[in-house]
Design a protein around this motif. Structure first.
Motif, short mmCIF file in Angstrom:
data_model
loop_
_atom_site.label_atom_id
_atom_site.label_comp_id
_atom_site.label_asym_id
_atom_site.label_seq_id
_atom_site.Cartn_x
_atom_site.Cartn_y
_atom_site.Cartn_z
N CYS A 153 0.84 -1.21 0.00
CA CYS A 153 0.00 0.00 0.00
C CYS A 153 0.87 1.26 0.00
O CYS A 153 0.62 2.20 -0.77
CB CYS A 153 -0.93 0.00 1.22
SG CYS A 153 -2.28 -1.19 1.14
N LEU A 176 -4.77 4.05 4.16
CA LEU A 176 -5.98 3.23 4.34
C LEU A 176 -7.12 4.01 4.97
O LEU A 176 -8.29 3.63 4.83
CB LEU A 176 -5.64 2.01 5.20
CG LEU A 176 -4.62 1.03 4.59
CD1 LEU A 176 -4.27 -0.07 5.59
CD2 LEU A 176 -5.17 0.42 3.30
N LYS A 190 -9.45 8.96 1.64
CA LYS A 190 -10.46 8.69 0.61
C LYS A 190 -9.84 8.07 -0.64
O LYS A 190 -10.57 7.66 -1.56
CB LYS A 190 -11.21 9.96 0.24
CG LYS A 190 -10.33 11.06 -0.34
CD LYS A 190 -11.14 12.31 -0.64
CE LYS A 190 -10.26 13.41 -1.24
NZ LYS A 190 -11.04 14.65 -1.52
N ARG A 191 -8.51 8.00 -0.70
CA ARG A 191 -7.82 7.43 -1.86
C ARG A 191 -7.53 5.94 -1.69
O ARG A 191 -6.87 5.33 -2.53
CB ARG A 191 -6.50 8.18 -2.09
CG ARG A 191 -6.62 9.69 -2.18
CD ARG A 191 -7.40 10.14 -3.41
NE ARG A 191 -6.74 9.74 -4.62
CZ ARG A 191 -5.77 10.48 -5.22
NH1 ARG A 191 -5.39 11.63 -4.67
NH2 ARG A 191 -5.22 10.06 -6.34
N ARG A 192 -7.98 5.35 -0.57
CA ARG A 192 -7.60 3.98 -0.25
C ARG A 192 -8.07 2.97 -1.31
O ARG A 192 -7.36 2.01 -1.61
CB ARG A 192 -8.14 3.57 1.12
CG ARG A 192 -9.63 3.62 1.28
CD ARG A 192 -10.06 3.25 2.70
NE ARG A 192 -11.50 3.42 2.89
CZ ARG A 192 -12.07 4.55 3.26
NH1 ARG A 192 -11.33 5.63 3.50
NH2 ARG A 192 -13.39 4.63 3.40
N THR A 193 -9.26 3.17 -1.89
CA THR A 193 -9.80 2.18 -2.83
C THR A 193 -8.90 2.03 -4.05
O THR A 193 -8.56 0.91 -4.45
CB THR A 193 -11.22 2.57 -3.27
OG1 THR A 193 -12.05 2.69 -2.11
CG2 THR A 193 -11.80 1.52 -4.20
N GLU A 194 -8.49 3.15 -4.65
CA GLU A 194 -7.66 3.06 -5.85
C GLU A 194 -6.28 2.49 -5.54
O GLU A 194 -5.69 1.80 -6.38
CB GLU A 194 -7.52 4.43 -6.51
CG GLU A 194 -6.77 5.48 -5.68
CD GLU A 194 -6.64 6.80 -6.40
OE1 GLU A 194 -5.79 6.89 -7.30
OE2 GLU A 194 -7.39 7.73 -6.05
N VAL A 196 -5.49 0.32 -2.88
CA VAL A 196 -5.62 -1.09 -2.52
C VAL A 196 -5.94 -1.94 -3.75
O VAL A 196 -5.42 -3.05 -3.91
CB VAL A 196 -6.69 -1.29 -1.43
CG1 VAL A 196 -6.99 -2.76 -1.21
CG2 VAL A 196 -6.25 -0.63 -0.12
N LYS A 197 -6.77 -1.40 -4.64
CA LYS A 197 -7.16 -2.15 -5.84
C LYS A 197 -5.95 -2.45 -6.74
O LYS A 197 -5.92 -3.46 -7.44
CB LYS A 197 -8.20 -1.34 -6.62
CG LYS A 197 -8.76 -2.06 -7.85
CD LYS A 197 -9.88 -1.26 -8.49
CE LYS A 197 -9.34 0.00 -9.13
NZ LYS A 197 -10.41 0.73 -9.89
#
Length: 423
Positions: free
Chosen positions: A79, A275, A278-282, A284-285
């Protein structure tokens, strides 16, 4: 004679787990079945499924074999590395490190020594995660062979991690279970100078194999621009946390080992700014999930090989000779290819007996670590580099790595033998 008799008994009655592992090594070397091109994580997963289906390890034993501490460490480090790379902050940092390099030789020398020295502090797997996209960027920017840059990174971080008790997991195990009073001082005093020599030798060997690359024109530098300032700010917080937590761990290992904490906590706490953003999704993906699958599969297959008792039988038959520095180096480099270096060290330490010298422990640390310079599967960091490189469209073969790594490993072993024999 002990080795010969063991080989004879193995040939007459081979263990299925060991046969599967040998098949995995062969497929890793070939990476091709007909028209099907296999990735290294697919080969290891096939091996893990084989020992499960053959009944060599039960599903319950396989689940217990999975080291969640390692997986959580890798997840957190992935990450942080992904955010640093995606934001452009990693490229900006890297450009500052190599900005004084005037040609390919100086660039490769900087990569080997900077990553080698940093791996002694940040741990080799962390450097593999962060360093792979960086050296591939150098390759494209300066027109240098990507294989040369990837090998400089791989051999640099494996070799450099030898001289620190937190350079890699097996060294930490030796520092703790070997009851070293002052582990950082002991490692540096015994292994720093030979390791620096071996980093220089790695450069010389790469220069020999990639001689054409070193005759290119002078490098032209340009300032890297941070492409995503918002994510870069989050990444900087993660990087600061990483450095602060590693500093704490160094102090605790040295002065308060009873208060030491797991490496997975370092990675997860360092990744927390990412984590929780708000940028965690992109982020982690886009981390390297296939490498995590590789490690899950490797834990299952190596546990099955461990349960077979083949390596334990070999060590048992050779027990009178296990304490000599040459034997420690040879067995460490060889058997670490079969059961991985951390399980090997866990097995070898008690087999050496209660009266273990500092020189023997340092030989075990050196041998089990430079095993990663011999074959791709000899070090987890090699796999991380290869997986990340293939994600970016670059690769190297088992034989390309081995033909260079065999010479580097041989030279490494000679240097450590010379320095450790007097102890």
């Amino acid at each position: 004679m002990a080795v010969e008799s063991l080989i004879t008994s193995f040939v007459s009655s081979p263990d299925l787990s060991v046969l599967v592992l040998l098949g995995v090594l062969l497929l890793t070397a070939l990476r091709q079945v007909g028209s099907l091109r296999l990735q290294i994580w697919q080969v290891m997963t096939l091996g893990a499924l084989s020992v499960l289906l053959l009944g060599e390890i039960s599903p319950q034993e396989a689940l217990r074999a999975i080291n969640m501490d390692v997986l959580l460490f890798l997840f957190g480090a992935f990450c942080v590395g992904e955010a640093l790379n995606r934001s452009g902050y990693l490229a900006w940092l890297g450009s500052r490190i190599v900005s004084r390099a005037k040609n390919t030789g100086q660039l490769v020398l900087l990569v080997i020594f900077s990553t080698g020295l940093l791996s002694a502090v940040l741990m080799n797997d962390t450097l593999a995660i962060m360093g792979t996209p960086l050296v591939l960027r150098f390759s494209r920017k300066y027109g240098v062979s990507p294989k040369l840059m990837l090998f400089a990174l791989a051999f640099g971080i494996t070799t450099g991690s030898v001289m620190s008790p937190i350079g890699n997991p097996q060294n930490l195990l030796i520092a703790i279970d070997g009851n070293l009073d002052s582990p950082f001082v002991t490692f540096l005093r015994s292994l720093a100078l030979p390791t620096l020599i071996n980093l220089a030798l790695a450069y010389a060997v790469l220069r020999l194999f990639f001689s054409r690359e070193f005759g290119k024109t002078a490098l032209v530098h340009s300032e890297e621009v941070i492409s995503d300032p918002e994510l870069a700010e989050i990444s900087k917080k993660s990087l600061f946390l990483l450095l602060a937590l590693i500093t704490c761990k160094i102090l605790l290992v040295e002065f308060l080992p009873a208060r030491d904490f797991s490496l997975s906590w370092i990675a997860l706490l360092s990744a927390s700014p990412i984590l929780l953003s708000k940028r965690r999704t992109e982020v982690v993906k886009n981390i390297d999930w296939t490498t995590l699958i590789f490690f899950v599969s490797m834990f299952v297959l190596m546990e099955s090989v461990w349960m077979s008792g083949t390596c334990q039988e070999l060590l048992g038959r050779m027990s009178p000779h296990l304490g000599s520095v040459p034997m420690i180096l040879v067995l460490s480099m060889g058997l670490s290819q079969l059961i991985s270096n951390v399980p090997f060290v866990a097995l070898y330490l008690p087999a050496m007996g209660s009266e273990v010298s500092q020189g023997q422990l340092m030989a075990l640390a050196a041998g089990s670590t430079i095993a990663g310079n011999l074959f791709i599967l000899g070090a987890a960091s090699n796999v991380i580099i290869l997986q990340n490189a293939e994600k970016d469209g670059e690769t190297f073969s088992f034989m390309e790595f081995a033909r260079i790594g065999a010479l580097i490993s041989f030279l490494d072993a000679i240097i450590y033998f010379i320095f450790l024999l007097p102890f």
